[in-house]
Enzyme design. Structure first.
Site, PDB file in Angstrom:
ATOM      1  N   PRO A  76      15.664  73.378  10.159  1.00 35.25           N
ATOM      2  CA  PRO A  76      16.471  74.107  11.133  1.00 35.25           C
ATOM      3  C   PRO A  76      15.790  75.345  11.715  1.00 35.25           C
ATOM      4  CG  PRO A  76      17.368  74.338   8.915  1.00 35.25           C
ATOM      5  CD  PRO A  76      16.319  73.271   8.848  1.00 35.25           C
ATOM      6  N   ASN A  77      15.993  75.486  13.007  1.00 35.86           N
ATOM      7  CA  ASN A  77      15.563  76.650  13.802  1.00 35.86           C
ATOM      8  C   ASN A  77      14.067  76.687  14.095  1.00 35.86           C
ATOM      9  OD1 ASN A  77      18.200  77.860  14.099  1.00 35.86           O
ATOM     10  ND2 ASN A  77      18.072  78.350  11.923  1.00 35.86           N
ATOM     11  N   ARG A 119      11.208  83.420  19.739  1.00 35.75           N
ATOM     12  CA  ARG A 119      12.022  84.503  19.176  1.00 35.75           C
ATOM     13  C   ARG A 119      11.320  85.041  17.925  1.00 35.75           C
ATOM     14  NH1 ARG A 119      15.113  82.739  22.612  1.00 35.75           N
ATOM     15  NH2 ARG A 119      17.319  82.245  22.538  1.00 35.75           N
ATOM     16  N   ASN A 153       8.446  71.558   5.941  1.00 34.66           N
ATOM     17  CA  ASN A 153       8.985  72.917   6.046  1.00 34.66           C
ATOM     18  C   ASN A 153      10.474  72.754   6.264  1.00 34.66           C
ATOM     19  OD1 ASN A 153       9.826  75.487   6.559  1.00 34.66           O
ATOM     20  ND2 ASN A 153       8.194  75.985   8.021  1.00 34.66           N
ATOM     21  N   ALA A 175      15.536  77.098   6.166  1.00 38.47           N
ATOM     22  CA  ALA A 175      16.501  77.728   5.253  1.00 38.47           C
ATOM     23  C   ALA A 175      17.098  76.734   4.260  1.00 38.47           C
ATOM     24  CB  ALA A 175      17.604  78.413   6.057  1.00 38.47           C
ATOM     25  N   ASP A 185      16.949  66.093  -4.000  1.00 38.41           N
ATOM     26  CA  ASP A 185      17.212  64.759  -4.553  1.00 38.41           C
ATOM     27  C   ASP A 185      16.519  63.679  -3.728  1.00 38.41           C
ATOM     28  OD1 ASP A 185      18.733  65.855  -6.570  1.00 38.41           O
ATOM     29  OD2 ASP A 185      20.671  65.300  -5.715  1.00 38.41           O
ATOM     30  N   GLU A 208       5.158  71.263   0.264  1.00 38.45           N
ATOM     31  CA  GLU A 208       6.090  72.217   0.878  1.00 38.45           C
ATOM     32  C   GLU A 208       5.289  73.292   1.607  1.00 38.45           C
ATOM     33  OE1 GLU A 208       8.567  74.073  -2.054  1.00 38.45           O
ATOM     34  OE2 GLU A 208       9.503  75.438  -0.603  1.00 38.45           O
ATOM     35  N   HIS A 221       5.602  76.889   4.161  1.00 38.44           N
ATOM     36  CA  HIS A 221       6.351  77.924   4.876  1.00 38.44           C
ATOM     37  C   HIS A 221       5.377  78.780   5.660  1.00 38.44           C
ATOM     38  CE1 HIS A 221       9.971  76.843   2.839  1.00 38.44           C
ATOM     39  NE2 HIS A 221       9.273  76.787   1.717  1.00 38.44           N
ATOM     40  N   LEU A 222       5.769  79.130   6.851  1.00 42.86           N
ATOM     41  CA  LEU A 222       4.947  79.996   7.696  1.00 42.86           C
ATOM     42  C   LEU A 222       4.788  81.364   7.051  1.00 42.86           C
ATOM     43  CD1 LEU A 222       6.803  78.967  10.923  1.00 42.86           C
ATOM     44  CD2 LEU A 222       4.358  78.571  10.539  1.00 42.86           C
TER      45      LEU A 222
HETATM   46  O1  CA2 Z   1       8.582  80.780   6.573  1.00 44.61           O
HETATM   47  C1  CA2 Z   1       9.077  79.684   6.832  1.00 44.61           C
HETATM   48  O2  CA2 Z   1       8.444  78.760   7.339  1.00 44.61           O
HETATM   49  C2  CA2 Z   1      10.578  79.465   6.606  1.00 44.61           C
HETATM   50  O3  CA2 Z   1      10.750  78.123   6.142  1.00 44.61           O
HETATM   51  C3  CA2 Z   1      11.233  79.660   7.953  1.00 44.61           C
HETATM   52  C4  CA2 Z   1      12.750  79.568   7.881  1.00 44.61           C
HETATM   53  C5  CA2 Z   1      13.286  80.513   6.803  1.00 44.61           C
HETATM   54  O4  CA2 Z   1      14.696  80.333   6.679  1.00 44.61           O
HETATM   55  C6  CA2 Z   1      12.633  80.264   5.463  1.00 44.61           C
HETATM   56  O5  CA2 Z   1      13.145  81.206   4.536  1.00 44.61           O
HETATM   57  C7  CA2 Z   1      11.129  80.404   5.555  1.00 44.61           C
HETATM   58  C8  CA2 Z   1      13.361  79.981   9.222  1.00 44.61           C
HETATM   59  C9  CA2 Z   1      12.881  79.176  10.366  1.00 44.61           C
HETATM   60  C10 CA2 Z   1      13.391  79.837  11.607  1.00 44.61           C
HETATM   61  O6  CA2 Z   1      12.368  79.858  12.547  1.00 44.61           O
HETATM   62  C11 CA2 Z   1      12.536  80.694  13.615  1.00 44.61           C
HETATM   63  C12 CA2 Z   1      11.474  80.760  14.469  1.00 44.61           C
HETATM   64  C13 CA2 Z   1      11.544  81.588  15.543  1.00 44.61           C
HETATM   65  C14 CA2 Z   1      12.678  82.332  15.803  1.00 44.61           C
HETATM   66  C15 CA2 Z   1      13.754  82.233  14.942  1.00 44.61           C
HETATM   67  C16 CA2 Z   1      13.681  81.409  13.848  1.00 44.61           C
END
Ligand code: CA2
Length: 147
Positions: free
Chosen positions: A10-11, A18, A74, A77, A87, A98, A100-101
C-alpha cells in the site's frame, strides 16, 4: 527464463510524488527499471506489481507458487500488521526477501516489528530503491546455490 515476483504494498504507488524527505524522489517506475536491470544480470525476468489491497497481495503470493522462482516483497505498512501475509509466505514455500526503502528500525516504534521477517529468507532495509537490486542479488545467489 525464471521469473521473480517483485511485489509492492500500500501507498508505494505514491513514491516520488509525496514525502521526498522520507522516501526520496525515485518513482515506482524507477524502482521497476532498477529491478529489471538486476534481473537481467542474473538471468531472471521480473514480474513487477503493486497493490493497495491486502487480499490482492495474498492472491499474488499464491499465484507466485506456480509461476515464480522467488519473491521480493515490500509489504509497506502491512509488514507491521498482517498475520495473513505472513501465513501466505509460509504457505507458498518460496524464498522471499523482505525489502524496505527506509530503515524501519530507525523510525517509529510501531515500524520496528515485522510479521514478515521471521518467514523471510532475509531482510534489506534503509538503502532506498537500491535495496530492491540488493534483494534480487541475494535471491540470485540463493537460487544458484539451491540448484
Ligand atoms: O520503508 C519502506 O519501504 C516501508 O515499507 C514504506 C511503508 C511504511 O509503512 C513502512 O513502515 C516502511 C510506506 C509506504 C508509503 O510510501 C509512500 C511513498 C511516498 C509518499 C507517501 C507514502
Amino acid at each position: 527464463m525464471p521469473e521473480i515476483l517483485v511485489l509492492n504494498g500500500p501507498n508505494l504507488n505514491l513514491l516520488g510524488t509525496r514525502e521526498p524527505a522520507t522516501y526520496g524522489r525515485a518513482t515506482l517506475e524507477d524502482v521497476r527499471a532498477l529491478c529489471e536491470a538486476a534481473g537481467e544480470r542474473h538471468g531472471f525476468g521480473i514480474d513487477f506489481r503493486q497493490s493497495n489491497h491486502e487480499g490482492a497481495l495474498i492472491d499474488a503470493l499464491h499465484e507466485a507458487r506456480a509461476r515464480h522462482a522467488g519473491v521480493v516483497l515490500n509489504a509497506g505498512a502491512y509488514t507491521h500488521t498482517s498475520v495473513a501475509l505472513r501465513d501466505a509466505i509460509s504457505a507458498i514455500g518460496l524464498p522471499v526477501v523482505e525489502v524496505h526503502l527506509t530503515n524501519i528500525h530507525a523510525r517509529e516504534a510501531f515500524r520496528h516489528r515485522s510479521h514478515i521477517a521471521p518467514v523471510a529468507l532475509g531482510m534489506i532495509c534503509g538503502f532506498g530503491p537500491q535495496g530492491y537490486a540488493l534483494a534480487i542479488d541475494a535471491l540470485g545467489a540463493h537460487l544458484a546455490g539451491a540448484s
